[in-house]
Design a protein around this motif. Structure first.
Motif, PDB file in Angstrom:
ATOM      1  N   SER A 140       0.810  -1.219   0.000  1.00  0.00           N
ATOM      2  CA  SER A 140       0.000   0.000   0.000  1.00  0.00           C
ATOM      3  C   SER A 140       0.843   1.269   0.000  1.00  0.00           C
ATOM      4  O   SER A 140       0.729   2.091  -0.892  1.00  0.00           O
ATOM      5  CB  SER A 140      -0.966   0.001   1.189  1.00  0.00           C
ATOM      6  N   TYR A 197       0.667   4.086   1.717  1.00  0.00           N
ATOM      7  CA  TYR A 197      -0.220   5.242   1.631  1.00  0.00           C
ATOM      8  C   TYR A 197       0.498   6.485   2.155  1.00  0.00           C
ATOM      9  O   TYR A 197       0.677   6.647   3.360  1.00  0.00           O
ATOM     10  CB  TYR A 197      -1.458   5.009   2.495  1.00  0.00           C
ATOM     11  N   ARG A 234      -2.502   9.399  -1.698  1.00  0.00           N
ATOM     12  CA  ARG A 234      -1.760   8.201  -2.112  1.00  0.00           C
ATOM     13  C   ARG A 234      -1.612   8.198  -3.623  1.00  0.00           C
ATOM     14  O   ARG A 234      -2.113   7.317  -4.317  1.00  0.00           O
ATOM     15  CB  ARG A 234      -2.484   6.954  -1.629  1.00  0.00           C
ATOM     16  N   TYR A 240      -0.021   5.037  -5.353  1.00  0.00           N
ATOM     17  CA  TYR A 240      -0.877   3.864  -5.186  1.00  0.00           C
ATOM     18  C   TYR A 240      -2.100   3.950  -6.103  1.00  0.00           C
ATOM     19  O   TYR A 240      -2.427   2.995  -6.812  1.00  0.00           O
ATOM     20  CB  TYR A 240      -1.319   3.744  -3.726  1.00  0.00           C
TER      21      TYR A 240
END
Length: 258
Positions: free
Chosen positions: A86, A88, A150, A153
């Motif tokens: 992830s 983030y 993010r 991502y």
């Protein structure tokens, strides 16, 4: 003869749920993950099917290249590109090594695996490729109040959606199916590994997500969204995409002219 499925990121969460479903459906498996202990545990728990384990770090060139060779050599009926990280955080705060890891795992790796697998699938006249993206792929227009930020991502997931749609058109009529599933928030280790506590947030189970993804393939949905009740919302999005694409001209648009 048993069918063969390869699942990346199979040691936990969505990937493990896919592997469990395929084992229950009688598939032989190639399961991929970083943790050999978890891979071995899964294999020993499923003696009813053949399970080959591949310990690989898909953020590395060697990990990607070695698994791409497996995708080219094995007669895969199903390839699930699920592995992910992830990371983030806003782009300015994202360490270079984490940005590289994220792009390698979620863009470069699935691209190389699809490239390796799709030709042999076409030659055999059958096969399915399923990518795991996320609803965050559609979050780009959200303003700065939507957190956490993010950019990388979200960009990797949007890439998977567009890549899947384009590849699906390339292989149309060949017997090969290509799809991408876009989960919302799913109850896995994915967020807790990043220090995010989502225990109070309603979350879909990984098992329901898998059910939705596979049903989406049956329904002919190149892009499936198991948490979206009204699929027309996505159809409207795709129609708008094509309208913008088709609305271009070699002439400079009036709003840009001085």
């Amino acid at each position: 003869m048993s069918k063969l499925a390869l699942v990346t990121g199979a040691t936990s969460g969505i990937g493990k749920a896919f592997a469990e479903r395929f084992a229950a459906d009688g598939y032989d498996l190639i399961i991929v993950g970083r943790r050999q202990d978890r891979l071995a545990e899964f294999a020993s728990g499923h003696p009813e099917v053949q399970v080959r384990t591949v310990a690989a770090d898909l953020s590395t060139e060697d990990g990607i290249n070695n698994l791409a060779q497996v995708c080219a050599d094995e007669p895969l009926d199903m390839l699930v590109n699920n592995a992910g990280v992830s990371h983030y955080m806003p782009l300015a705060d994202l360490p270079a090594e984490k940005a590289r890891e994220l792009v390698n795992v979620k863009v470069l790796a699935p691209t190389q695996f699809m490239r390796a697998a799709v030709g042999p699938m076409q030659q055999r006249g059958r096969g399915t490729i399923l990518n795991v993206a996320g609803m965050i792929a559609f979050s780009g227009p959200a303003d700065r109040t939507v957190m956490p930020r993010r950019a990388v991502y979200a960009g990797t997931l949007a890439y998977l959606v567009a890549m899947t749609q384009t590849l699906a058109a390339e292989v149309a009529g060949s017997g090969v199916t290509v799809g991408v599933v876009c989960p919302g928030v799913v109850a896995t280790e994915f967020h807790s590994a990043q220090g995010l506590d989502l225990s109070a947030v309603p979350r879909m189970s990984a098992e329901d997500l898998v059910t939705g993804a596979l049903r989406g393939l049956e329904l002919g949905e190149t892009v499936s969204a198991p948490g979206v009740a009204d699929y027309q919302l996505l159809e409207n999005l795709f129609t708008a995409d094509l309208a913008a694409f088709g609305g271009q001209s070699p002439q400079l648009a009036a709003r840009y002219a001085k």
